[in-house]
Design a protein around this motif. Sequence first.
Motif, mmCIF file in Angstrom:
data_model
loop_
_atom_site.group_PDB
_atom_site.id
_atom_site.type_symbol
_atom_site.label_atom_id
_atom_site.label_comp_id
_atom_site.label_asym_id
_atom_site.label_seq_id
_atom_site.Cartn_x
_atom_site.Cartn_y
_atom_site.Cartn_z
ATOM 1 N N GLY A 136 -4.295 5.180 -6.306
ATOM 2 C CA GLY A 136 -5.385 4.317 -5.825
ATOM 3 C C GLY A 136 -5.571 3.072 -6.669
ATOM 4 O O GLY A 136 -6.324 2.174 -6.293
ATOM 5 N N CYS A 137 -4.909 3.022 -7.833
ATOM 6 C CA CYS A 137 -4.996 1.832 -8.681
ATOM 7 C C CYS A 137 -3.661 1.099 -8.646
ATOM 8 O O CYS A 137 -2.612 1.719 -8.611
ATOM 9 C CB CYS A 137 -5.314 2.214 -10.123
ATOM 10 N N ARG A 138 -3.724 -0.192 -8.705
ATOM 11 C CA ARG A 138 -2.512 -1.008 -8.640
ATOM 12 C C ARG A 138 -2.527 -1.982 -9.820
ATOM 13 O O ARG A 138 -3.557 -2.578 -10.129
ATOM 14 C CB ARG A 138 -2.530 -1.791 -7.320
ATOM 15 N N LEU A 139 -1.377 -2.078 -10.464
ATOM 16 C CA LEU A 139 -1.251 -3.070 -11.535
ATOM 17 C C LEU A 139 -1.238 -4.450 -10.877
ATOM 18 O O LEU A 139 -0.403 -4.719 -10.005
ATOM 19 C CB LEU A 139 0.054 -2.811 -12.295
ATOM 20 N N ALA A 140 -2.182 -5.306 -11.240
ATOM 21 C CA ALA A 140 -2.295 -6.610 -10.583
ATOM 22 C C ALA A 140 -1.670 -7.722 -11.415
ATOM 23 O O ALA A 140 -1.162 -8.691 -10.870
ATOM 24 C CB ALA A 140 -3.760 -6.937 -10.309
ATOM 25 N N ARG A 141 -1.723 -7.577 -12.749
ATOM 26 C CA ARG A 141 -1.227 -8.681 -13.578
ATOM 27 C C ARG A 141 -1.044 -8.223 -15.015
ATOM 28 O O ARG A 141 -1.826 -7.415 -15.515
ATOM 29 C CB ARG A 141 -2.267 -9.805 -13.563
ATOM 30 N N ASP A 187 7.336 -8.574 -8.874
ATOM 31 C CA ASP A 187 8.381 -9.415 -8.300
ATOM 32 C C ASP A 187 7.817 -10.185 -7.124
ATOM 33 O O ASP A 187 7.550 -9.632 -6.068
ATOM 34 C CB ASP A 187 9.556 -8.532 -7.871
ATOM 35 N N GLU A 188 7.642 -11.485 -7.318
ATOM 36 C CA GLU A 188 7.063 -12.297 -6.248
ATOM 37 C C GLU A 188 8.141 -12.973 -5.423
ATOM 38 O O GLU A 188 7.884 -13.934 -4.718
ATOM 39 C CB GLU A 188 6.101 -13.329 -6.860
#
Lengths: 138, 143
Positions: free
Chosen positions: A113-118, A134-135
């Motif tokens: 439920g948690c996502r590494l954003a930056r 990876d953008e």
Amino acid sequence: MRISRKLHFCAGRRYRVPGLDEGENARLFGPSTRAPGHGHNFTCEVVVAGAVDPTTGMVMNLTDLDAAMKDVIEPLDHKMLHLDIAHFREVVPTDENLAIYIWDQLKGRLPAGCRLARVRLYEDPLHYAEYAGDEGAA
Amino acid sequence: MKARVTRVVQFNAVHRLHSPALSDAENARIYGKCNHPNGHGHNYVVHVTVEGEVDPTTGMVMNFFDLDAILGREVIERFHCRSMDESLREFGGPVSTAENIARAIWRILDGKLGPGRRLRRVAIGETLKNSAEFDGDEISIGA
């Protein structure tokens, strides 16, 4: 919602591409390629995104985030990155590559439920590199 | 009127805390992770305080351009992107603690600031949590 946490570490490093001669390395990296290296007081800032749990009022418990960050970052503390950390014997330990390394190591350690954003990696208060996964070609 | 001015410069360097006067075990016990064999590094912040009369025309104790030129030549060029342990060798190779770095920089700058001025303080910030200040109360660099 996003939350963030910072962790400090001190380390040394030397910029050097093994396949290039000293002149090429000096042209690319200037004083940063000098032996035995240079050092910084690094700060790593991690941002985690997720929904606010209605019971705890938290995206993620900061104690858990702190523990996950320490698992990844403490091995770098008071080390010579290009000598002591296997990954950086092959990869130049720039701020950019440190941010990517910490991202890769950290992303599997977050709860569901948690996502590494930056991941933002400061080499001093004025300079940092930032990685948000990876953008692609964007 | 006498006043003090302070200029802050920064350099990045590696070091290792290790005293040849101590055994490896004692070095490890006393210096902990700072004794790690390959060394590590910091952003060193140097605060240099100069004392003197305020010039009635310029309103300055010392022109910061002049002080910057001295600090660039004597401090930045000497220490930036280098090993503190190697740089301190000409001072007897003392352990590269913030205390010993402050004393070495004092010795480098003392007497170079122009007539009527005196070096008042050298402070070294090694991390956000620790620093050392030296006011020149003793000049000898200890091992």
